[in-house]
Design a protein around this motif. Structure first.
Motif, PDB file in Angstrom:
ATOM      1  N   UNK A 266      -4.392   8.893 -14.751  1.00 14.14           N
ATOM      2  CA  UNK A 266      -3.052   9.282 -15.066  1.00 14.14           C
ATOM      3  C   UNK A 266      -1.939   8.572 -14.159  1.00 14.14           C
ATOM      4  N   UNK A 267      -2.362   7.823 -13.070  1.00 11.71           N
ATOM      5  CA  UNK A 267      -1.265   7.664 -12.247  1.00 11.71           C
ATOM      6  C   UNK A 267      -0.921   5.976 -12.532  1.00 11.71           C
ATOM      7  N   UNK A 268       0.029   5.407 -12.750  1.00  8.56           N
ATOM      8  CA  UNK A 268       0.386   4.209 -12.567  1.00  8.56           C
ATOM      9  C   UNK A 268       0.152   3.187 -11.417  1.00  8.56           C
ATOM     10  N   UNK A 269      -0.333   2.040 -11.807  1.00  7.69           N
ATOM     11  CA  UNK A 269      -0.473   1.279 -10.667  1.00  7.69           C
ATOM     12  C   UNK A 269       0.047  -0.223 -10.776  1.00  7.69           C
ATOM     13  N   UNK A 270       0.957  -0.622 -10.053  1.00  8.63           N
ATOM     14  CA  UNK A 270       1.702  -2.076 -10.485  1.00  8.63           C
ATOM     15  C   UNK A 270       0.977  -3.291 -10.016  1.00  8.63           C
ATOM     16  N   UNK A 271       0.977  -4.179 -10.916  1.00  8.79           N
ATOM     17  CA  UNK A 271       0.450  -5.513 -10.577  1.00  8.79           C
ATOM     18  C   UNK A 271       1.484  -6.542 -10.953  1.00  8.79           C
ATOM     19  N   UNK A 272       1.537  -7.665 -10.027  1.00  8.07           N
ATOM     20  CA  UNK A 272       2.326  -8.624 -10.342  1.00  8.07           C
ATOM     21  C   UNK A 272       2.102  -9.539 -11.514  1.00  8.07           C
ATOM     22  N   UNK A 273       2.883  -9.813 -12.217  1.00 10.27           N
ATOM     23  CA  UNK A 273       2.746 -10.776 -13.446  1.00 10.27           C
ATOM     24  C   UNK A 273       2.562 -12.136 -13.023  1.00 10.27           C
TER      25      UNK A 273
END
Length: 273
Positions: A266-273
């Motif tokens: 349930x923890x959000x993990x960012x990734x570059x577009x």
């Protein structure tokens, strides 16, 4: 860089899919994805339909989890597989939905409106007895009501979903026409740190179609301060996994996004577009 994660897909554990879980994983690997999340359906109190089995979306979560664990382990060196669910929201089952999510250790939860007043827009009789404009208004009112009642989710699924099934030739829908209602939904999501499921299912049939939400609504989400989006094909079969993702990525960039997200526990993990 390409989007490498499909965060909305279904298997035979959903009543509207026959796809084996292993086939979905194998196809994802073939496509070069590095992470996927299964989001099989839970829709309590779904009405009886002639073309579906009884209680088609009462998810057998124990069986689903055991199958997930088996294949996640088998393919762990090739792809990360996450355990998710797509919860169908209705006011009368909000407390049941909350209990269900609390009791199960999902990585990711999508909250979706599949029914309006206990009727499914997939079926033609949904559109009888009222104007299309009023039906859209009712759908957006229902969405806002339900995301306030059921708050244990990570993203809102396929905003403007019912647009997929409008009577042929109808041009009622646009973000601008329903901006006040859609903005109210978007502002509530942002205020409560929720995201949007950027859903490409329409593109699996029409590569030139619009995803859900439409680009104008997605852009407005970013303008208002929205940050979290996940990319999902809503695939119910291997052939449509990650459909249209290249076009979806460009839409997201054009709307001002620089990141998309995956989730773990349930923890959000960012990734570059």
């Amino acid at each position: 860089m390409p989007v490498h994660s499909d965060y909305h897909m279904h298997t035979h554990n959903s009543g509207d899919s026959n796809a084996p879980m292993e086939d979905m994983i194998k196809r994802s690997i073939e496509l070069g994805l590095t992470e996927i999340c299964f989001t099989d359906h839970l829709d309590y109190d779904y009405p009886a339909c002639y073309d579906l089995p009884e209680d088609p979306f009462n998810l057998d979560v124990s069986s689903y989890y055991e199958e997930y664990k088996k294949y996640a382990d088998i393919y762990k060196d090739k792809i990360a597989v996450r355990f998710g669910v797509e919860v169908g929201m209705q006011t009368q089952v909000a407390s049941d939905n909350l209990s269900f999510v609390k009791e199960n250790g999902f990585d990711f939860v999508i909250a979706s409106i599949h029914l309006v007043d206990k009727k499914d827009p997939f079926y033609p009789d949904f559109w009888q007895g009222g104007s299309v404009e009023n039906i859209f208004k009712r759908c957006f009112d229902t969405t806002l009501e339900n995301i306030k009642l059921f708050d244990d989710y990570d993203v809102l699924g396929h905003l403007d979903y019912i647009r997929r099934y409008v009577p042929e030739g109808d041009t009622t829908y646009s973000y601008e026409r329903f901006a006040d209602q859609i903005d109210a939904i978007l502002k509530y999501l942002i205020a409560h740190d929720k995201g949007l499921d950027f859903n490409s299912k329409v593109l699996g049939k029409d590569p030139n179609g619009d995803p859900n939400p439409c680009p104008a609504a997605l852009k407005r989400f970013r303008e208002l301060g929205g940050r979290i989006i996940t990319f999902g094909s809503d695939a119910h079969k291997p052939e449509t996994i990650a459909c249209g993702f290249e076009r979806m990525r460009q839409i997201a960039l054009d709307c001002g996004f620089t990141e998309y997200f995956t989730f773990k526990k349930r923890n959000p993990i960012p990734h570059m577009l």
